[in-house]
Design a protein around this motif. Structure first.
Motif, PDB file in Angstrom:
ATOM      1  N   SER A 139      -6.346  -3.930  -0.864  1.00 17.45           N
ATOM      2  CA  SER A 139      -5.590  -4.866  -0.161  1.00 17.45           C
ATOM      3  C   SER A 139      -6.443  -6.401  -0.008  1.00 17.45           C
ATOM      4  O   SER A 139      -5.993  -7.348   0.150  1.00 17.45           O
ATOM      5  CB  SER A 139      -5.453  -4.451   1.402  1.00 17.45           C
ATOM      6  OG  SER A 139      -6.944  -4.784   2.113  1.00 17.45           O
ATOM      7  N   PHE A 168      -7.589  -2.769   9.089  1.00 16.25           N
ATOM      8  CA  PHE A 168      -7.091  -1.324   9.271  1.00 16.25           C
ATOM      9  C   PHE A 168      -7.291  -0.920  10.649  1.00 16.25           C
ATOM     10  O   PHE A 168      -8.512  -0.990  11.317  1.00 16.25           O
ATOM     11  CB  PHE A 168      -7.696  -0.289   8.213  1.00 16.25           C
ATOM     12  CG  PHE A 168      -7.247  -0.771   6.946  1.00 16.25           C
ATOM     13  CD1 PHE A 168      -6.266  -0.258   6.146  1.00 16.25           C
ATOM     14  CD2 PHE A 168      -7.787  -1.734   6.259  1.00 16.25           C
ATOM     15  CE1 PHE A 168      -5.683  -0.575   5.027  1.00 16.25           C
ATOM     16  CE2 PHE A 168      -7.820  -2.128   4.788  1.00 16.25           C
ATOM     17  CZ  PHE A 168      -6.402  -1.559   4.347  1.00 16.25           C
ATOM     18  N   GLU A 213      -8.095   1.678  -0.508  1.00 15.68           N
ATOM     19  CA  GLU A 213      -6.812   0.809   0.300  1.00 15.68           C
ATOM     20  C   GLU A 213      -7.530  -0.592   0.723  1.00 15.68           C
ATOM     21  O   GLU A 213      -6.903  -1.567   0.392  1.00 15.68           O
ATOM     22  CB  GLU A 213      -6.127   1.569   1.706  1.00 15.68           C
ATOM     23  CG  GLU A 213      -5.402   2.772   1.141  1.00 15.68           C
ATOM     24  CD  GLU A 213      -4.611   3.456   2.157  1.00 15.68           C
ATOM     25  OE1 GLU A 213      -5.105   2.962   3.493  1.00 15.68           O
ATOM     26  OE2 GLU A 213      -3.902   4.081   2.094  1.00 15.68           O
ATOM     27  N   ALA A 214      -8.530  -0.561   1.207  1.00 15.93           N
ATOM     28  CA  ALA A 214      -9.223  -1.758   1.755  1.00 15.93           C
ATOM     29  C   ALA A 214      -9.436  -2.589   0.549  1.00 15.93           C
ATOM     30  O   ALA A 214      -9.234  -3.687   0.570  1.00 15.93           O
ATOM     31  CB  ALA A 214     -10.384  -1.456   2.523  1.00 15.93           C
ATOM     32  N   ALA A 215     -10.186  -1.982  -0.606  1.00 15.05           N
ATOM     33  CA  ALA A 215     -10.304  -2.828  -1.828  1.00 15.05           C
ATOM     34  C   ALA A 215      -9.080  -3.249  -2.467  1.00 15.05           C
ATOM     35  O   ALA A 215      -9.202  -4.558  -2.757  1.00 15.05           O
ATOM     36  CB  ALA A 215     -10.895  -1.972  -2.937  1.00 15.05           C
ATOM     37  N   LEU A 272       1.013  -1.192  -0.121  1.00 16.67           N
ATOM     38  CA  LEU A 272      -0.053   0.094   0.052  1.00 16.67           C
ATOM     39  C   LEU A 272       0.837   1.185   0.009  1.00 16.67           C
ATOM     40  O   LEU A 272       0.493   2.467  -0.468  1.00 16.67           O
ATOM     41  CB  LEU A 272      -0.934   0.030   1.149  1.00 16.67           C
ATOM     42  CG  LEU A 272      -2.162  -0.911   1.214  1.00 16.67           C
ATOM     43  CD1 LEU A 272      -3.106  -0.524   2.389  1.00 16.67           C
ATOM     44  CD2 LEU A 272      -2.987  -0.650  -0.441  1.00 16.67           C
ATOM     45  N   PHE A 326     -16.964  -1.351   3.865  1.00 16.89           N
ATOM     46  CA  PHE A 326     -17.605  -0.323   2.766  1.00 16.89           C
ATOM     47  C   PHE A 326     -18.953  -0.124   3.248  1.00 16.89           C
ATOM     48  O   PHE A 326     -19.743  -0.805   3.415  1.00 16.89           O
ATOM     49  CB  PHE A 326     -17.527  -1.375   1.447  1.00 16.89           C
ATOM     50  CG  PHE A 326     -16.391  -1.844   1.096  1.00 16.89           C
ATOM     51  CD1 PHE A 326     -15.155  -1.041   0.974  1.00 16.89           C
ATOM     52  CD2 PHE A 326     -16.228  -3.275   0.793  1.00 16.89           C
ATOM     53  CE1 PHE A 326     -14.023  -1.613   0.502  1.00 16.89           C
ATOM     54  CE2 PHE A 326     -14.839  -3.665   0.329  1.00 16.89           C
ATOM     55  CZ  PHE A 326     -13.739  -2.988   0.339  1.00 16.89           C
ATOM     56  N   GLN A 357     -10.983   3.333   1.868  1.00 21.10           N
ATOM     57  CA  GLN A 357     -11.954   2.695   0.885  1.00 21.10           C
ATOM     58  C   GLN A 357     -11.241   1.961  -0.285  1.00 21.10           C
ATOM     59  O   GLN A 357     -11.121   0.843  -0.471  1.00 21.10           O
ATOM     60  CB  GLN A 357     -12.999   3.477   0.420  1.00 21.10           C
ATOM     61  CG  GLN A 357     -14.158   4.170   1.448  1.00 21.10           C
ATOM     62  CD  GLN A 357     -14.790   2.804   2.134  1.00 21.10           C
ATOM     63  OE1 GLN A 357     -15.469   1.829   1.599  1.00 21.10           O
ATOM     64  NE2 GLN A 357     -14.731   2.588   3.385  1.00 21.10           N
TER      65      GLN A 357
END
Lengths: 267, 275
Positions: B177, A85, B173-175, A52, A91, B171
């Motif tokens: 990851s 996180f 970053e989560a997707a 990331l 979402f 959002q």
């Protein structure tokens, strides 16, 4: 086999070098907790493992594949690395169940029925079978974080990264999340956890790594690092964390370790 | 303070009295203007010219089945095309490819800076001149839709871009990851959230489009293709009476006022949905 192999990792944001040469190996099935003052680069280290954040230098191997290789298929490699996180990052337009289903369906091309079965299974495992149809904003922080863990697990990762998973939670909700993580560790998941929960680190981690100023200051068995730290900086940090009330007066102390290597507000 | 409490009280009372006086004067002027207009107006002429019941009877049902129907059609085509183009331009604006960003910026600057009328004339006259023999699908409907889409795409692109940028970075970053590609994450995670937040401003854009569809009369429409404004204008000159314009105006309000209220309702509801 080693699940994660980090060699010579450096990361700079502009002129600011947040990670200054990290070497760290996590064996398959091992639980490693990364502790350290804020701004020490803990989160950045974790975010480099699934790219990331793009490392400035160094190599990272995950499950034997070099994820830092410019030609690596990042999306494919990330499927094997779950991430949780600090701010949950669920979402908000999807229900808890859909949050867990979406990646298996869209990334792994599972059928809706398959994905739903797996998702319900994982939600049950984090104790939220009855909240499957709730939208994130209807869930408490602790529940949201457990959904986030289920979401990551639904991809069947070999490695799980936790970025201060309980730091944004009300104290009474921390236990549920740590309980889920403890169960996961007992089931043999490879885990790299950035945390301030020293009791969790002591009881669950195989190894604790103390990071400060972008370098690993001390690393060893959890009990040893937390109970009998060898390095003065570790000792000082642990004293502050374990007994915040007795901290030295910040106006008087000529202490610099807490401020050194401050990241760009990442941690 | 030497002054006692009674002095202060008296000063406050004087201020209140003066405020009452000023407000009273305002009301008086307002009432006088209304009364003067009512007295001066020729009510008989107003009724025969603006609300002529004979003329109104002759307007129906065509003003609905032709005028309103075509207005809705032009607007719908323009909105759907404009939304698609606006989304595309918003994504180009946010792209890492520099020429895409240039194009998007240029498009928005140009089409927001031009009067809509000019674009209708351009599509109605310029395009057939430049590409003789080519026909847009749908004829006039395609032309009017295209003109409206060209205009609205610029505004919608900016709205959608703001909506996409308002989605928290975590959002994406989560997707990512979870192994989603950038495009996949955009489609399933980011854009659905962005569109939700921009529904109220897009509803306002729909109201604007609905009114702008009146410019279709500059494309040159046949009798059956007339929308509300052209229909009202034609009948006004045909009957020598303003009533058709008034009725056409009421037809616009019939749609625009509820839509405007809907946009405000959606906006309040969205605000209520705290993340």
């Amino acid at each position: 086999m080693n699940a994660i192999e980090i060699t010579g990792l450096r990361k700079a944001f502009g002129d600011e070098e947040v990670l200054r040469g990290i070497d760290l190996t996590v064996a398959a099935g091992e639980v490693v907790c990364v502790i350290g003052p804020s701004g020490s680069g803990k989160s950045t280290l974790l975010r480099c493992v699934n790219v990331l954040e793009e490392p400035t230098a160094g190599t990272i191997l995950v499950n034997g594949a070099e994820i830092t290789d410019p030609d690596a298929d990042l999306d494919a490699l990330r499927r094997g690395i779950g991430m949780v996180f600090q701010q949950f990052n669920l979402f908000p337009h999807l229900t808890a169940l859909e949050n867990v289903m979406v990646a298996p369906m869209k990334v792994l091309r599972r059928s809706r029925d398959d994905a739903e079965r797996i998702a319900r299974d994982h939600l049950a495992r984090v104790g939220l079978a009855d909240r499957a149809d709730a939208f994130p904003r209807r869930l408490s922080g602790g529940q949201q974080q457990r959904v986030a863990i289920a979401r990551a697990l639904a991809m069947g990762p070999d490695v799980m990264l936790f970025d201060e998973p309980t730091s944004a939670l009300d104290p009474e909700l921390v236990g549920d999340v740590l309980g889920v993580m403890r169960k996961l560790a007992e089931a043999g998941m490879t885990m790299l956890v950035v945390t301030h929960e020293m009791s969790f680190a002591r009881e669950v981690a195989d190894r604790v790594v103390f990071l400060d100023g972008g370098v690993i200051v001390e690393s060893g068995p959890a009990a040893q690092v937390i109970a009998e730290p060898r390095m003065p900086r570790t000792r000082e940090f642990l004293a502050r964390v374990l007994d915040p009330a007795s901290a030295v007066d910040p106006g008087r102390a000529s202490d610099s370790s807490a401020d050194s290597g401050t990241g760009p507000g990442k941690d | 303070m030497a002054t006692g409490p009674t002095t202060a009280l008296r000063a406050g009372a004087a201020r209140r009295r003066r405020r009452r006086l000023v407000r009273g004067a305002e009301y008086a002027v307002f009432a006088a203007v209304i009364a003067a207009l009512a007295v001066l107006a020729d009510w008989g002429s107003l009724r025969t010219n603006f609300f002529n019941t004979d003329v109104i009877g002759g307007l129906f049902p065509d003003i609905i089945t032709v005028g309103l129907r075509n207005t809705v059609l032009y607007t719908a085509i323009g909105f759907v095309l404009g939304l698609a183009a606006g989304l595309l331009i918003a994504l180009m604006r946010l792209s890492s490819v520099l020429p895409y960003r240039w194009f998007a910026v240029a498009y928005v600057e140009v089409f927001r800076g031009l009067p809509a009328l000019l674009i209708f004339i351009f599509v109605g006259v310029g395009v057939p001149l430049a590409f003789p023999g080519t026909n847009l699908p749908g004829g006039v409907y395609g032309q009017a839709g295209l003109a409206l889409a060209l205009v609205s795409a610029a505004y919608m692109a900016e709205t959608i871009r703001a909506g996409i940028e308002a989605v928290p970075r975590g959002q994406m970053e989560a997707a990512r990851s979870l192994g989603m590609s950038h495009g996949r994450a955009m489609r399933t995670i980011i854009i659905p959230q962005a569109l939700r937040t921009v529904i109220p401003p897009l509803t306002n854009e729909l109201v604007l489009l609905f009114k702008d569809s009146s410019l279709a009369l500059f494309i040159g429409v046949s009798l059956g293709q007339r929308e509300l404004a052209k229909f009202g204008q034609d009948l006004a000159s045909e009957k020598g009476n303003t009533t058709p314009i008034v009725v056409a105006g009421l037809c616009y309000l019939l749609i625009t006022i509820p839509l405007g209220h809907l946009a405000r309702r959606l906006e309040t509801r969205r605000r209520g949905e705290a993340r």
